[in-house]
Design an enzyme around this catalytic site. Structure first.
Site, PDB file in Angstrom:
ATOM      1  N   LYS A 194       1.417  -1.224   0.150  1.00  0.00           N
ATOM      2  CA  LYS A 194      -0.272   0.237  -0.192  1.00  0.00           C
ATOM      3  C   LYS A 194       0.428   0.884  -0.138  1.00  0.00           C
ATOM      4  O   LYS A 194       0.547   2.367  -1.169  1.00  0.00           O
ATOM      5  CB  LYS A 194      -0.808   0.352   1.412  1.00  0.00           C
ATOM      6  CG  LYS A 194      -1.959   0.786   1.548  1.00  0.00           C
ATOM      7  CD  LYS A 194      -2.291   1.549   2.837  1.00  0.00           C
ATOM      8  CE  LYS A 194      -1.870   1.817   4.409  1.00  0.00           C
ATOM      9  NZ  LYS A 194      -1.485   3.099   4.731  1.00  0.00           N
ATOM     10  N   ASN A 195       1.961   1.640   0.915  1.00  0.00           N
ATOM     11  CA  ASN A 195       2.768   2.859   1.076  1.00  0.00           C
ATOM     12  C   ASN A 195       3.709   2.919   0.550  1.00  0.00           C
ATOM     13  O   ASN A 195       4.251   4.160  -0.169  1.00  0.00           O
ATOM     14  CB  ASN A 195       3.040   2.558   2.523  1.00  0.00           C
ATOM     15  CG  ASN A 195       1.855   2.617   3.871  1.00  0.00           C
ATOM     16  OD1 ASN A 195       0.912   3.463   3.169  1.00  0.00           O
ATOM     17  ND2 ASN A 195       2.704   2.194   4.522  1.00  0.00           N
TER      18      ASN A 195
ATOM     19  N   CYS B 244      -5.683  12.296  12.250  1.00  0.00           N
ATOM     20  CA  CYS B 244      -6.338  10.692  12.592  1.00  0.00           C
ATOM     21  C   CYS B 244      -6.146  10.505  13.698  1.00  0.00           C
ATOM     22  O   CYS B 244      -5.576  11.074  14.318  1.00  0.00           O
ATOM     23  CB  CYS B 244      -5.851   9.496  11.504  1.00  0.00           C
ATOM     24  SG  CYS B 244      -3.698   8.973  11.746  1.00  0.00           S
TER      25      CYS B 244
ATOM     26  N   ARG C  76      -0.978  14.077  12.751  1.00  0.00           N
ATOM     27  CA  ARG C  76      -0.183  14.087  11.600  1.00  0.00           C
ATOM     28  C   ARG C  76      -0.533  15.767  11.318  1.00  0.00           C
ATOM     29  O   ARG C  76      -1.090  15.841   9.299  1.00  0.00           O
ATOM     30  CB  ARG C  76      -1.103  12.912  11.554  1.00  0.00           C
ATOM     31  CG  ARG C  76      -0.377  11.428  11.441  1.00  0.00           C
ATOM     32  CD  ARG C  76      -1.891  10.569  11.059  1.00  0.00           C
ATOM     33  NE  ARG C  76      -0.418  10.128   9.827  1.00  0.00           N
ATOM     34  CZ  ARG C  76      -0.649   9.172   9.421  1.00  0.00           C
ATOM     35  NH1 ARG C  76      -1.932   8.590   9.227  1.00  0.00           N
ATOM     36  NH2 ARG C  76      -0.012   8.589   8.549  1.00  0.00           N
TER      37      ARG C  76
ATOM     38  N   ILE D 284       1.198  18.678   8.480  1.00  0.00           N
ATOM     39  CA  ILE D 284       1.753  19.175   7.428  1.00  0.00           C
ATOM     40  C   ILE D 284       2.321  20.295   7.326  1.00  0.00           C
ATOM     41  O   ILE D 284       2.722  20.289   6.202  1.00  0.00           O
ATOM     42  CB  ILE D 284       0.669  19.302   5.601  1.00  0.00           C
ATOM     43  CG1 ILE D 284      -0.500  20.332   5.957  1.00  0.00           C
ATOM     44  CG2 ILE D 284       0.086  17.179   6.203  1.00  0.00           C
ATOM     45  CD1 ILE D 284      -1.224  20.544   5.405  1.00  0.00           C
TER      46      ILE D 284
ATOM     47  N   LEU E  24       5.981  20.527   8.176  1.00  0.00           N
ATOM     48  CA  LEU E  24       7.292  20.726   7.488  1.00  0.00           C
ATOM     49  C   LEU E  24       6.686  20.471   5.579  1.00  0.00           C
ATOM     50  O   LEU E  24       7.618  20.827   4.917  1.00  0.00           O
ATOM     51  CB  LEU E  24       7.929  19.190   7.725  1.00  0.00           C
ATOM     52  CG  LEU E  24       9.456  18.852   7.544  1.00  0.00           C
ATOM     53  CD1 LEU E  24       9.725  20.320   8.046  1.00  0.00           C
ATOM     54  CD2 LEU E  24       9.563  17.892   8.175  1.00  0.00           C
TER      55      LEU E  24
ATOM     56  N   ASP F 276       3.931   0.879  12.042  1.00  0.00           N
ATOM     57  CA  ASP F 276       3.141   0.064  11.586  1.00  0.00           C
ATOM     58  C   ASP F 276       2.737  -0.897  12.136  1.00  0.00           C
ATOM     59  O   ASP F 276       1.541  -1.852  12.122  1.00  0.00           O
ATOM     60  CB  ASP F 276       2.949  -0.032  10.020  1.00  0.00           C
ATOM     61  CG  ASP F 276       2.840   1.512   9.566  1.00  0.00           C
ATOM     62  OD1 ASP F 276       2.896   1.897   8.272  1.00  0.00           O
ATOM     63  OD2 ASP F 276       2.948   2.118  10.291  1.00  0.00           O
TER      64      ASP F 276
ATOM     65  N   ARG G  82      -8.949  -0.430   4.006  1.00  0.00           N
ATOM     66  CA  ARG G  82      -7.862   0.391   3.312  1.00  0.00           C
ATOM     67  C   ARG G  82      -6.352  -0.149   3.528  1.00  0.00           C
ATOM     68  O   ARG G  82      -6.181   0.430   2.343  1.00  0.00           O
ATOM     69  CB  ARG G  82      -7.592   1.751   4.409  1.00  0.00           C
ATOM     70  CG  ARG G  82      -8.782   2.378   4.934  1.00  0.00           C
ATOM     71  CD  ARG G  82      -8.137   3.516   6.143  1.00  0.00           C
ATOM     72  NE  ARG G  82      -7.046   4.078   5.857  1.00  0.00           N
ATOM     73  CZ  ARG G  82      -6.437   4.322   6.184  1.00  0.00           C
ATOM     74  NH1 ARG G  82      -6.368   4.793   7.087  1.00  0.00           N
ATOM     75  NH2 ARG G  82      -5.125   5.280   5.257  1.00  0.00           N
TER      76      ARG G  82
END
Ligand code: EPZ
Length: 416
Positions: free
Chosen positions: A22-23, A116, A121, A123, A125, A305, A397
């Site tokens: 996925k990533n 989440c 999380r 953004i 940066l 993860d 997901r």
């Protein structure tokens, strides 16, 4: 219902093929925006995050079609630069389109992707770094618009390692004017796959796999056919499910070379791990009495993860375990759910202490995010009695056909 029902106690046995990552798929699909023409992405997992990324590309005017595990993206019709808010909301990873759209179209408007449950999380940066490449960003309460005439290479000494920032800067730098240096760059296998995809398409990226990436901007990239590597996190999740149930499973295509830290911890917990050219054979439950200490970190350290699945393996394995989570600020969300099953886990700051000397009993538990949801399923597979894991959509997901694959390995599991 959006749930699964599991009758615990069956040992998992047999073989399962590990899906594409996925990533790795998500940034590579975003990277197709840099290329005029049709790219073919093989081994692209059929999961909802990839579906939402496909929808985002379509909403921007691209034509996207799936043929089994192959996804074709033709970007010649690219016409939009404002991302639909419903997709941005569902897809935090829409932030990955930022660098690519700025490089290809020179402008983007989008809402702030939400945080989440595992963390805020932010953004900041991402935006701060792109400003250094000449991007003008006008922020509003709900989102921002970014514009640039031509991206300019820059030298980055980042304050911390970020997978997403490394990806965005790579996508912004490959067609930029001049040279870009990213340090410290994230070294995850998914970043290496993105570098491979971009270099195959004609980019000039040096330092793949290291913490220093040097990108020489080029004029144009060409369409390519590329195979996404197998998903190391999905492989690690099935490895945990096998350890939890004391089974014997061959993980076909598992990316052994990307899983050193994961396999080392599984061996320390007493599982037998045999690596082959084309996968990993996992045997047996971890042995009681082992002490397991785990600390998450940036690759090649232990991946955040897999923290929740390994927590479950510790809780079931007779190990007294300790997990320190250093990447996200709120990634112990499954602890209260595991407590309903009888687990004894206490949290102090960013460290969880697990007493693994308990049997777990079936219960109704609620997934709250992707990896925690998969971890609750692994707990239910080994618990005594029946469990229901709700909010299955979180798990969908990132895990392709989880119920079907676990049933093929002998689990008593069904959609509920
Ligand atoms: C990627 O998220 C992965 N997602 C995550 O996987 C993974 O857990 C994470 O990298 C770490 O390996 C995808 O690849 C789609 P980061 P990302 O930027 O890029 C903070 C899964 O389950 N940060 O490396 O968002 C951030 O809050 C998901 O598949 C800032 O503070 O992770 C975090 O604490 C979950 N400001 C830390 O850096 C910023 O501008 C590392 O995050 C950016 C990040």
């Amino acid at each position: 219902m959006d749930a699964v029902r599991i009758y615990g106690g069956n040992r998992l046995c047999g073989q399962t093929t590990i899906q594409g990552s996925k990533n790795a798929s998500l940034p590579i699909l975003a990277a197709t925006l840099l290329i005029e023409g049709t790219c073919e992405i093989e081994n692209c997992p059929d999961i909802s995050d990839v579906y939402h990324m496909q929808r985002l590309l379509t909403s921007l005017g691209c034509s996207v079609e799936r043929e089994g595990m192959l996804v074709r993206v033709n970007t010649e019709g690219l016409s939009e630069c404002d991302m639909p808010s419903d997709s941005v909301g569902v897809m935090r990873s829409s932030i990955m389109l930022l660098g690519a759209l700025l490089a290809r179209a020179g402008s983007v408007c989008m809402e702030y992707p939400g945080g989440c449950v595992i963390g805020a999380r932010p953004i900041g940066l991402h935006l701060q770094s792109l400003r250094r490449m000449g991007v003008v960003i006008e922020e509003q309460p709900q989102g921002f618009c970014a514009e640039v005439t031509r991206l300019k290479g820059a030298v980055f000494r980042l304050p911390f390692v970020s997978v997403g920032v490394t990806e965005n800067l790579l996508l912004a730098a490959v067609l930029a004017e001049g040279v870009t240096v990213i340090e410290p760059a994230a070294r995850e296998p998914e970043i290496q796959a993105l570098c491979d995809f971009l270099n195959l398409a004609g980019a000039r990226i040096e330092g793949r796999g290291s913490d220093r990436l040097v990108i020489h901007g080029v004029e144009k990239l060409r369409p390519v056919r590329f195979r996404v590597p197998a998903d190391r996190i999905v492989a690690g999740t099935y490895l945990c499910a096998c350890m939890c149930t004391g089974g014997s499973v061959f993980l076909q295509d598992a990316p052994v070379q990307d899983m050193e830290s994961v396999l080392e911890h599984a061996r320390r917990m007493g599982a037998s791990i045999d690596c082959a050219e084309d996968g990993i054979l996992v045997n047996g439950r971890a042995h009681a009495g082992r002490i397991c200490v785990l600390r998450t970190g940036c690759y090649p350290e232990f991946p955040t993860d897999l923290q929740s699945p390994f927590m479950v393996a510790m809780a079931l394995s007779g190990c007294r375990g300790q997990i320190e989570e250093t990447v996200f600020e709120n990634r112990f969300r499954i602890v209260p759910e595991l407590a309903k099953m009888g687990a004894d886990i206490c949290i102090q700051g960013n460290t969880a202490y697990i007493d693994g000397c308990r049997r777990l009993r079936g219960a109704i538990v609620h997934a709250q995010e992707l990896r925690g949801g998969a971890a609750l399923v692994t707990a239910a597979l080994a618990a005594e009695g029946t469990s229901i894991v709700t909010n299955r959509h979180y798990i969908d997901r990132g895990y392709e056909d989880l119920v079907l694959r676990l049933r093929e390995l002998g689990a008593a599991i069904e959609l509920a």
